[in-house]
Design an enzyme around this catalytic site. Structure first.
Site, short mmCIF file in Angstrom:
data_model
loop_
_atom_site.label_atom_id
_atom_site.label_comp_id
_atom_site.label_asym_id
_atom_site.label_seq_id
_atom_site.Cartn_x
_atom_site.Cartn_y
_atom_site.Cartn_z
CG PHE A 169 -6.37 12.99 5.60
CD1 PHE A 169 -6.47 12.92 6.99
CD2 PHE A 169 -7.45 13.52 4.89
CE1 PHE A 169 -7.61 13.36 7.65
CE2 PHE A 169 -8.60 13.96 5.53
CZ PHE A 169 -8.68 13.88 6.92
N GLY A 170 -1.88 12.17 5.19
CA GLY A 170 -0.84 11.27 4.69
C GLY A 170 0.55 11.60 5.18
CG HIS A 205 -0.76 6.86 -1.79
ND1 HIS A 205 -1.98 6.81 -2.42
CD2 HIS A 205 -0.98 6.33 -0.56
CE1 HIS A 205 -2.90 6.30 -1.61
NE2 HIS A 205 -2.31 6.00 -0.46
CG LEU A 206 4.87 4.87 -6.07
CD1 LEU A 206 5.36 3.86 -7.09
CD2 LEU A 206 5.95 5.15 -5.03
CG ASP A 225 -1.64 4.91 3.54
OD1 ASP A 225 -1.59 5.17 2.32
OD2 ASP A 225 -2.54 5.35 4.29
CG HIS A 237 -1.96 1.05 1.22
ND1 HIS A 237 -3.23 0.84 1.66
CD2 HIS A 237 -1.94 2.35 0.81
CE1 HIS A 237 -3.95 1.94 1.54
NE2 HIS A 237 -3.18 2.88 1.02
CG HIS A 275 -9.77 4.45 2.37
ND1 HIS A 275 -8.64 5.22 2.58
CD2 HIS A 275 -10.76 5.11 3.02
CE1 HIS A 275 -8.96 6.29 3.31
NE2 HIS A 275 -10.25 6.25 3.58
CG HIS A 334 0.46 14.98 0.96
ND1 HIS A 334 -0.40 14.93 -0.11
CD2 HIS A 334 0.02 14.07 1.84
CE1 HIS A 334 -1.35 14.02 0.13
NE2 HIS A 334 -1.11 13.47 1.30
O1 DOR Z 1 -3.44 9.35 4.77
C1 DOR Z 1 -3.82 9.04 3.65
N1 DOR Z 1 -3.22 9.49 2.53
N2 DOR Z 1 -4.88 8.23 3.54
C2 DOR Z 1 -5.43 7.94 2.37
O2 DOR Z 1 -6.36 7.20 2.34
C3 DOR Z 1 -4.93 8.54 1.13
C4 DOR Z 1 -3.53 8.93 1.26
C5 DOR Z 1 -3.07 9.87 0.17
O3 DOR Z 1 -3.32 9.59 -1.00
O4 DOR Z 1 -2.43 10.85 0.49
ZN ZN Z 2 -6.37 4.73 2.26
#
Ligand code: DOR
Ligand code: ZN
Length: 424
Positions: A324-325, A64-65, A306, A62, A181, A310
């Protein structure tokens, strides 16, 4: 050829924990044998793994790139370089890019970029619905042909029970896992952290644990109805874990993952600092305890980061306006060692399982150190001390709550298809 000598091989798939040498020949493992007993050709390269753990390649299911579309936060190249530093040999990237990975051409683009980036394997997840909008089902079969390994509307839940049922029906026939999710958006609306004493004290809008567990309950029911493989992403709440435990006791094909931040931190750690903001949010003390118990007893199937970069311009704002993230790759193993192994909660074997054969099983693939298997290995130390400095990360983003933390144990080498792609 590459001979990895004198390491302690820890391989959950074969229940091996022994001093062994491993000989790699191109993309495959050629031989595994007692230390000093393998006769390697004269010109073989030697990697001295004395004092180190040699494990199957870590898989992060899990991440995110951000490519295509948000390259100022991350690219497939920078993200996979950070993943390699974290000891990962393969990552599954979520489809919430711009455009969303909801069709075969985006899937192919991601795979092409990953080939150029070299190194870490990239296995894309496809969207469940067109644009992840929760209306029409995406072209899942076409994406599968192009190379997706699972389906998710991550960032959001699959919008309705009706659509979730349809997606599960399709994915069952295609033998793809559905990654949820889990979030009831009506309960989570406007919230920026977990609801509780801390959210009240800080004056921030909170979401209850039920925002997650209500959706897990829905999906478990639908997994039973459809027979689909259901995987719950970044599970954070005790009540959600109980749903998964129940589903497993019924023999349903339901799995779940936990993130290092959810098994390390809690809502009380949030202090208006957006590096502590992610979704699902940091949970209550008792949720973390339940997660640790689930990691130990087998209810949790995998550790996943995860990794959610950002760029500073987006993240360095007031808590409730920040996205979020948080970053995850480079601190995952160290946090797992700290929280799970050095603390005495889990055996080293079990921790390695959560990074290797656990995620592999969710994907329906093998992960094993044996002759003929893919030459993907993660070599790490258990107890040398180091301090995480996020400024040194190859990631384009800096949003880690663990910047400046001192750890014991780290990835030392990451080997993909017989090639050392990262060495400390
Ligand atoms: O914290 C998160 N960031 N939760 C998510 O479900 C999406 C992710 C993101 O894409 O930044
Ligand atoms: Zn998620």
């Amino acid at each position: 050829m590459l001979l990895i000598k004198n390491g302690r091989v820890v391989d959950p798939a074969s229940k091996t924990d022994a001093a062994l040498d491993v000989l790699l020949d191109g993309e495959k493992i050629r031989e595994v044998g007692a230390a000093g007993k393998i006769s390697a050709p004269q010109d073989a390269e030697i990697f001295d793994a004395s004092g180190l753990i040699v494990a199957p390649g870590f898989i992060d299911i899990h991440v995110h790139l951000r490519e295509p579309g948000q390259e100022s936060s991350e690219t497939i190249e920078t993200g996979t370089r950070a993943a390699a530093r974290g000891g990962f040999t393969a990552v599954c990237c979520m489809p919430n890019t711009k455009p969303v990975n909801d069709n075969a051409s985006v899937t192919r683009f991601i795979l092409d970029r990953a080939k150029i980036a070299g190194g870490v394997r990239v296995w894309p997840m496809g969207a469940a619905s067109v644009g992840s909008k929760g209306e029409a089902i995406a072209e899942i079969a076409g994406m599968k042909e192009a190379g997706i390994v699972g389906v998710s509307d991550d960032g959001k839940p699959i919008a309705t029970a009706k659509l979730a049922r349809q997606v599960m029906d399709y994915c069952r026939s295609l033998d793809l896992p559905v990654i949820e999710h889990a979030e009831d958006v009506s309960l989570a609306a406007g919230a920026v952290m977990r609801e509780g004493v801390t959210s009240t004290r800080l004056g921030l809008r909170g979401m209850p644990a039920a925002a997650e567990s209500v959706c897990v309950a829905r999906d478990v029911q639908l997994a039973e109805l459809t027979g689909a493989r259901l995987h719950i992403a970044h599970l954070s709440a005790k009540a959600s874990l109980e749903q998964v435990r129940w589903a497993k006791s019924r023999g349903l094909r339901v799995t779940c993952e936990a993130t290092p931040h959810h098994f390390t931190l809690i809502d009380e750690d949030v202090e208006y600092d957006s590096r502590f903001k992610m979704n699902p949010p940091l949970a209550a003390r008792e949720d973390r305890e339940a997660l640790l118990a689930g990691l130990a007893d087998g209810t949790v199937d995998a550790i996943a980061t995860d990794h959610a970069p950002h760029e500073p311009a987006l993240k360095d704002v007031e808590f409730d306006r920040a996205p979020f993230g948080i970053l995850g790759f480079e601190t995952a193993l160290a946090l797992a060692l700290e929280q799970l192994v050095h603390s005495g909660r889990l055996s080293l074997m079990r921790m390695v399982e959560l990074f290797t054969s656990g995620p592999a099983r969710i994907l329906g693939i093998e992960s094993k150190i044996a002759a003929g298997q893919a030459a993907n290995l993660t070599i790490f130390s258990l107890d040398d001390s180091w301090t995480y400095d996020v400024k040194e990360s190859p990631s384009k983003s800096r949003n880690s709550p663990f910047d400046g933390r001192t750890f014991k144990g780290a990835p030392v080498a990451t080997i993909v298809a017989g090639r050392v792609i990262y060495q400390r």
